[in-house]
Design an enzyme around this catalytic site. Structure first.
Site, PDB file in Angstrom:
ATOM      1  N   GLU A  98      42.733  65.232  44.696  1.00 26.06           N
ATOM      2  CA  GLU A  98      42.748  64.613  46.020  1.00 26.06           C
ATOM      3  C   GLU A  98      44.065  64.842  46.757  1.00 26.06           C
ATOM      4  O   GLU A  98      44.076  64.905  47.994  1.00 26.06           O
ATOM      5  CB  GLU A  98      42.457  63.117  45.925  1.00 26.06           C
ATOM      6  CG  GLU A  98      41.041  62.786  45.489  1.00 26.06           C
ATOM      7  CD  GLU A  98      40.888  62.629  43.983  1.00 26.06           C
ATOM      8  OE1 GLU A  98      39.834  62.148  43.536  1.00 26.06           O
ATOM      9  OE2 GLU A  98      41.841  63.004  43.254  1.00 26.06           O
ATOM     10  N   PHE A 114      35.837  47.498  39.339  1.00 29.55           N
ATOM     11  CA  PHE A 114      36.079  48.851  38.834  1.00 29.55           C
ATOM     12  C   PHE A 114      36.483  49.776  39.982  1.00 29.55           C
ATOM     13  O   PHE A 114      35.824  49.836  41.014  1.00 29.55           O
ATOM     14  CB  PHE A 114      34.822  49.380  38.145  1.00 29.55           C
ATOM     15  CG  PHE A 114      34.934  50.815  37.690  1.00 29.55           C
ATOM     16  CD1 PHE A 114      35.811  51.176  36.683  1.00 29.55           C
ATOM     17  CD2 PHE A 114      34.169  51.804  38.288  1.00 29.55           C
ATOM     18  CE1 PHE A 114      35.923  52.490  36.266  1.00 29.55           C
ATOM     19  CE2 PHE A 114      34.262  53.125  37.882  1.00 29.55           C
ATOM     20  CZ  PHE A 114      35.148  53.465  36.863  1.00 29.55           C
ATOM     21  N   GLN A 115      37.574  50.480  39.807  1.00 28.92           N
ATOM     22  CA  GLN A 115      38.133  51.421  40.777  1.00 28.92           C
ATOM     23  C   GLN A 115      38.429  50.763  42.124  1.00 28.92           C
ATOM     24  O   GLN A 115      38.341  51.396  43.178  1.00 28.92           O
ATOM     25  CB  GLN A 115      37.228  52.644  40.961  1.00 28.92           C
ATOM     26  CG  GLN A 115      37.232  53.559  39.736  1.00 28.92           C
ATOM     27  CD  GLN A 115      36.631  54.926  40.005  1.00 28.92           C
ATOM     28  OE1 GLN A 115      35.764  55.085  40.858  1.00 28.92           O
ATOM     29  NE2 GLN A 115      37.082  55.923  39.264  1.00 28.92           N
ATOM     30  N   LYS A 129      31.624  50.410  50.205  1.00 26.81           N
ATOM     31  CA  LYS A 129      30.391  51.137  49.882  1.00 26.81           C
ATOM     32  C   LYS A 129      29.178  50.513  50.550  1.00 26.81           C
ATOM     33  O   LYS A 129      28.291  51.232  51.051  1.00 26.81           O
ATOM     34  CB  LYS A 129      30.203  51.181  48.367  1.00 26.81           C
ATOM     35  CG  LYS A 129      29.037  52.061  47.932  1.00 26.81           C
ATOM     36  CD  LYS A 129      28.982  52.202  46.420  1.00 26.81           C
ATOM     37  CE  LYS A 129      27.860  53.152  45.992  1.00 26.81           C
ATOM     38  NZ  LYS A 129      27.821  53.333  44.519  1.00 26.81           N
ATOM     39  N   MET A 133      66.833  74.373  42.764  1.00 28.80           N
ATOM     40  CA  MET A 133      67.704  73.605  43.640  1.00 28.80           C
ATOM     41  C   MET A 133      68.437  72.509  42.869  1.00 28.80           C
ATOM     42  O   MET A 133      69.620  72.235  43.125  1.00 28.80           O
ATOM     43  CB  MET A 133      66.908  72.996  44.794  1.00 28.80           C
ATOM     44  CG  MET A 133      67.784  72.408  45.886  1.00 28.80           C
ATOM     45  SD  MET A 133      68.819  73.643  46.711  1.00 28.80           S
ATOM     46  CE  MET A 133      67.687  74.248  47.955  1.00 28.80           C
TER      47      MET A 133
END
Length: 563
Positions: free
Chosen positions: A62, A124-125, A174, A475
């Site tokens: 993502e 959940f999530q 949802k 760097m």
């Protein structure tokens, strides 16, 4: 917002929420969105299959969706769109959202959320992505009613692209996406145009006319506002030498004689010395960032300041301006008609630019990255787009590649996001399929989002990847060498994989070079190959980026290295 947003208000029949999301994206003219599906966002993915306008790009992480959307927004000028599910899907977008926020890139991030009755229950999530992203977005929405979806999306896109652009988050529970409702009527947002302050413009013209050693200092606001035409016209008619920030590169073509290069920590000596001696600093679309100014109280110490910016909050934030005007950058530049008597100054600056031009005749037979990048940008031509990761190679690209427009140089400037390069290359190619897109990465940055080679392969994107490998976090190593008594700590990447073989395993053509005699052939092969290709370039791990302004120092206290 055009009248195209109106149909949702007039069609009062019931529509599923996820379908409303798709219709809202279509009304905004979206053609590509970058994402990864999951449970909470699944209703939207179900509705996407019915759209002939929207092309979904399945990334492999993502974070890459947000970074690709960022680059898409920079090249196209329209908000890039990324989409993810709840929980870890949403949190994986955070780095890319922050990247867009710090570089003022228009973006709309859509996240699934657990069903409304479960919010706040540690379901959940479930994660409070609204709260997590509050400091790094222009605005956030949690959709509470299915009927509000068309209005929320219209407002989100308007906010993302208006004023100083930036990311906007839409969190979609949802159940809101599953339920059907009649869209709630709303008035499309309209752009407000503030009148220009004519008195301040007149005062700015007076200061410009009085100046004898003026400098035009411009930044990323030029690209954001698509103001390069106005900037170039003003630079030509005024005869004022110019310098750019990292994000401003390309606003004036880098090979213009009166353009002195990038200023700041890794800027050119000509640019930094000119700033130090100027009597008037005309700042356009820049914010006096610490990497550009060095020690702020020694930056342009002899200069009066005129500051033009789209965001009023930037004016006077770090440096007091004698004249500060917020508004449309193109309109303000077009209103400047003074021509200072600065021909001797301009000639002096141009002479210093020639005197301090970089050298490319490094000793030995190894590959000198600045020379390779200079030659590559010349061969790639004006239509090429360079997307860059973060590290030494990023500074070498900024210092040694030539750019004729700001959209040709995409880099993570404010956040410094390692792993930006390949996802940005994906976004740039989809925004401008006719362009030659070159990603320049380092061995450290490349491994951050190496999985996106699968996305490149999946969509047959002809991305040209130049992977500069010094088997170090270059760097960090350079700073440890110079400022930490060579106490090298956790910078060794000598256990890197064979990057050409990694690319081959993804089905992408690749080859390795390590001798300067191979450079010209490698560039020709890169640019002639019709599909994606990776050139793995091994360089000396001791090569450093020069010049360098040490921390807490004036920009004229530059460290340099002779051969």
């Amino acid at each position: 917002m055009t009248a195209a947003a109106r149909p949702a208000q007039d069609q009062r029949h019931s529509v599923q929420g996820a379908r409303m999301v798709v219709e809202a994206l279509e009304r905004e003219g979206v053609t590509h969105l970058f994402g990864y599906p999951g449970g909470a966002i699944m209703p939207v993915y179900d509705a996407l299959t019915a759209s002939s306008q929207l092309k979904h790009i399945l990334v492999r992480h993502e974070q890459a969706a947000a970074l690709a959307a960022d680059a898409y927004g920079r090249v196209s000028g329209r908000p890039g769109v990324c989409i993810a599910t709840s929980g870890p899907g949403a949190t994986n977008l955070v780095t890319g959202i922050a990247n867009a926020f710090l570089d003022s890139v228009p973006m709309v991030a859509i996240t699934g959320q657990v069903a409304s009755p479960l919010m706040g229950t540690d379901a959940f999530q479930e994660v409070d992505i609204f709260g997590i992203t509050l400091p790094i977005v222009k605005h956030s929405f949690i959709v509470r009613s299915t009927a509000d979806i068309p209005r929320v999306f219209a407002e989100a896109f308007h906010i993302a692209r208006s004023g100083r652009p930036g990311p906007v988050l839409i969190d979609l529970p949802k159940d809101i996406g599953v339920m059907s409702a009649a869209p709630e009527p709303f008035d499309p947002p309209v752009f407000a145009h503030e009148p220009m302050d004519e008195a301040k413009i007149a005062a700015a013209n007076a200061l410009i006319a009085e100046a004898r050693q003026p400098i035009l200092y411009f930044g990323g606001g030029i690209a954001i506002a698509r103001a390069e035409r106005a900037l170039r016209d003003f630079a030509r008619r005024s005869g004022i030498p110019s310098v750019a920030t990292l994000k401003g590169l390309g606003g004036v073509p880098t090979d213009e004689p009166s353009f002195l290069g990038m200023l700041g920590m890794h800027g050119t000596r000509a640019a930094n010395v000119a700033i130090d001696h100027c009597d008037l600093l005309i700042c356009v679309g820049a914010r006096f960032d610490d990497r550009a100014t060095g020690k702020l109280d020694s930056f342009a110490p002899r200069a009066r300041v005129i500051h033009f910016d789209a965001d009023e909050a930037e004016i006077g934030k770090l440096r007091r301006a004698e004249i500060g005007i917020a508004g449309d950058i193109s309109a303000m530049l077009d209103a400047l008609d003074a021509r200072p008597d600065c021909d001797p100054w301009r000639d002096q600056c141009a002479a210093q630019k020639r005197l301090w031009a970089p050298r490319y005749d490094a000793p030995g037979n190894g590959i000198y990255a600045p020379a390779l990048l200079k030659r590559l940008s010349e061969a790639a031509g004006n239509d090429a787009i360079f997307t860059c990761d973060v590290g030494q190679h990023q500074m070498w690209v900024a210092q040694h590649c030539r750019f004729t427009r700001p959209q040709a140089h995409l880099t993570s400037a404010g956040l410094g996001t390692m792993g930006y390069g390949v996802p940005a290359g994906i976004g740039a190619l989809l925004a401008d399929p006719a362009a030659t897109v070159v990603t320049v990465s380092g061995d450290g940055s490349f491994m951050m989002n190496v999985q996106e080679l699968a996305t490149v392969r999946r969509y047959r994107l002809p991305l040209k990847i130049v992977l500069i490998d010094n088997s170090q976090l270059g760097m960090v190593r350079q700073w440890q060498e110079l400022f930490f008594d060579e106490n090298f700590s956790e910078i060794d990447l000598s256990d890197n994989p064979d990057f050409a073989e990694v690319a081959h395993s993804f089905g992408i053509e690749a080859f390795t070079i390590d001798h300067r005699s191979e450079v010209e052939g490698a560039i020709q092969r890169l640019l002639a190959t019709p599909g994606p290709i990776l050139c793995h370039v091994r360089i000396d791990p001791r090569d450093n980026v020069w010049p360098l302004v040490p921390p807490n120092s004036s920009n004229v206290q530059m460290m340099e290295k002779g051969w």
